[in-house]
Design a protein around this motif. Structure first.
Motif, PDB file in Angstrom:
ATOM      1  N   ARG A 104       0.839  -1.200   0.000  1.00  0.00           N
ATOM      2  CA  ARG A 104       0.000   0.000   0.000  1.00  0.00           C
ATOM      3  C   ARG A 104       0.873   1.249   0.000  1.00  0.00           C
ATOM      4  O   ARG A 104       2.005   1.210   0.462  1.00  0.00           O
ATOM      5  N   LEU A 105       0.345   2.341  -0.519  1.00  0.00           N
ATOM      6  CA  LEU A 105       1.104   3.593  -0.569  1.00  0.00           C
ATOM      7  C   LEU A 105       0.487   4.644   0.353  1.00  0.00           C
ATOM      8  O   LEU A 105      -0.718   4.588   0.625  1.00  0.00           O
ATOM      9  N   PRO A 106       1.296   5.607   0.802  1.00  0.00           N
ATOM     10  CA  PRO A 106       0.721   6.726   1.557  1.00  0.00           C
ATOM     11  C   PRO A 106      -0.181   7.565   0.653  1.00  0.00           C
ATOM     12  O   PRO A 106      -0.137   7.420  -0.574  1.00  0.00           O
ATOM     13  N   LYS A 107      -0.971   8.457   1.270  1.00  0.00           N
ATOM     14  CA  LYS A 107      -1.833   9.350   0.477  1.00  0.00           C
ATOM     15  C   LYS A 107      -0.983  10.508  -0.052  1.00  0.00           C
ATOM     16  O   LYS A 107      -1.118  11.656   0.396  1.00  0.00           O
ATOM     17  N   ILE A 108      -0.140  10.193  -0.997  1.00  0.00           N
ATOM     18  CA  ILE A 108       0.842  11.178  -1.478  1.00  0.00           C
ATOM     19  C   ILE A 108       0.143  12.415  -2.050  1.00  0.00           C
ATOM     20  O   ILE A 108       0.591  13.543  -1.843  1.00  0.00           O
ATOM     21  N   ASP A 109      -0.989  12.208  -2.720  1.00  0.00           N
ATOM     22  CA  ASP A 109      -1.703  13.361  -3.308  1.00  0.00           C
ATOM     23  C   ASP A 109      -2.217  14.316  -2.231  1.00  0.00           C
ATOM     24  O   ASP A 109      -2.222  15.527  -2.415  1.00  0.00           O
ATOM     25  N   MET A 110      -2.592  13.757  -1.085  1.00  0.00           N
ATOM     26  CA  MET A 110      -3.059  14.605   0.019  1.00  0.00           C
ATOM     27  C   MET A 110      -1.926  15.508   0.536  1.00  0.00           C
ATOM     28  O   MET A 110      -2.109  16.700   0.757  1.00  0.00           O
ATOM     29  N   PHE A 111      -0.725  14.927   0.668  1.00  0.00           N
ATOM     30  CA  PHE A 111       0.422  15.704   1.140  1.00  0.00           C
ATOM     31  C   PHE A 111       0.817  16.769   0.127  1.00  0.00           C
ATOM     32  O   PHE A 111       1.101  17.900   0.486  1.00  0.00           O
ATOM     33  N   GLN A 112       0.830  16.386  -1.143  1.00  0.00           N
ATOM     34  CA  GLN A 112       1.353  17.319  -2.144  1.00  0.00           C
ATOM     35  C   GLN A 112       0.454  18.537  -2.304  1.00  0.00           C
ATOM     36  O   GLN A 112       0.926  19.630  -2.554  1.00  0.00           O
TER      37      GLN A 112
END
Ligand SMILES: [Zn+2]
Length: 390
Positions: A292-300
């Motif tokens: 699974r991946l982190p919510k990278i779009d949320m951070f960016q």
């Protein structure tokens, strides 16, 4: 001798990408000029390359000392079985460990990495680091969940920190589930912790949040198996990050690594405290261990200080930042490359405190230069590769 190299695009980081730009540098790799071709400021011959030129990559999270574990631990079983197997299998002949580290260092150089934030639990990597062309900042890692042992563990960590001298190094707690509050308080009070840069593995598994919230789940069994009594630990009714961030000192620059199970609420919480927080993603390791991946779009979308790391060869098949960026691209196709390149260069350099030399293509810097090939305009393709120019 000055070399002049042009490519379809140069991404200098500070400023817009330069189409058909020319970058000029001397034998030491110092940037002496950056221009667009049309201005024709270059007198000597220009080598023309296809692709995108970017600064050397900064790998902000690695464990060089685990390089001998390539392919030793099966993926997809989740974090707790992974940790148990690392503990059980990490011991190996010292010369084998040294050879694997040497090889990993060489590969990182070939893959266009110029600087590394490296976690160390022992002194074995010192020799490789002393002789490497890469810049290493060592994070001497300490761990211990038993509050009674905090003082002794901290003393040992300070000794190991001393042993890494004269290499750049500072202390780093391992993870919220493996470091007691008492140990973190010692770290906060001590000068070695107070003014340095530090890092901690954060929310790599949802079991960590469950343990902190309710004191239930797989970590309870894990401590039992390890023979660690956890009677002292009270459920915190909140995620691990919310208990741990306040225990860092406001003077510290803190890298939270992984953040796979970090929520928007956690992020807001972390930002409410006056702490210098940076967020590191190691997407290939996350897919390998937890799938699974982190919510990278949320951070960016919040424009945080984001960096990129490879983690170790125990959870990755190579130490290559471009492969991490390709993984991000595959899962978040709308994220522009120019943005993720910043994470992999200047943001890591700023976190490590080396942005005077690394992280962007600017006159007077020695950032290293990489050519990314098989690109689609200013974007990566699955076939993209990295070639170190200098
Ligand atoms: Zn790690």
């Amino acid at each position: 001798m000055i070399r002049h190299i042009s490519a379809d695009f140069i991404v200098p980081i500070h400023g817009e990408p330069v189409k058909n730009g020319v970058v000029s540098f001397n034998e030491q790799g110092e940037i002496v000029d950056l221009s667009d071709k049309s201005s024709a400021r270059v007198d000597g011959s220009v080598e023309s390359l296809k692709g995108i030129i970017v600064p050397g990559f900064v790998n902000s999270h690695c464990h060089l000392e685990l390089s001998h574990m390539l392919g030793k631990i099966p993926g997809g079983e989740g974090l707790i079985p992974f940790i148990s197997k690392i503990i059980g299998r990490r011991h190996a002949d010292e010369s084998l460990v040294a050879d694997a580290m040497q090889e990993a260092d060489k590969r990182m150089l070939e893959n266009g990495i110029v600087a590394v934030g490296d976690i160390s639990n022992n002194i074995l990597s010192r020799e490789v680091k002393l002789n490497s062309a890469l810049y290493y900042h060592t994070f001497v890692e300490f761990m211990g969940f038993d509050p009674q042992k905090a003082a002794a563990i901290y003393r040992k960590a300070l000794e190991l920190l001393e042993d890494f001298s004269p290499l750049p190094a500072s202390l780093a707690p391992h993870a919220p589930y493996s470091v007691s509050k008492e140990l973190l308080k010692l770290f906060q009070k001590n000068k070695a912790g107070k003014y340095g840069i530090t890092s901690i593995h954060n929310q790599e598994s949802d079991n960590e949040n469950e343990f902190y919230r309710y004191k239930t789940g797989r970590f309870v069994d894990f401590y039992k198996q390890m023979g660690i009594a956890i009677d002292f630990f009270k459920p915190q009714a909140r995620n691990s990050i919310q208990s741990v961030v306040p225990l860092f000192s406001p003077g510290q620059r803190v890298l939270l690594v992984h953040n796979t199970y970090t929520s928007l609420k956690d992020v807001y919480f972390a930002n409410r405290f006056n702490r210098d927080i940076h967020w590191c993603f190691c997407p290939k390791a996350n897919l390998y261990i937890e799938g699974r991946l982190p919510k990278i779009d949320m951070f960016q979308s919040h424009d945080f200080n984001i960096t990129v790391g490879t983690d170790s060869l125990a959870s990755n098949d190579k130490l290559c930042i471009l492969e991490e960026l390709k993984t991000i691209k595959a899962h978040f196709p709308l994220l522009p490359l120019v943005k993720t390149i910043r994470w992999a260069t200047i943001n890591g350099a700023k976190f490590l405190g080396i942005d005077n030399r690394y992280g962007s293509i600017e006159v007077g810097k020695f950032p290293g230069l990489n050519l990314i090939t098989n690109t689609d305009g200013l974007e990566l393709t699955p076939a993209s590769e990295v070639r170190k120019i200098v």
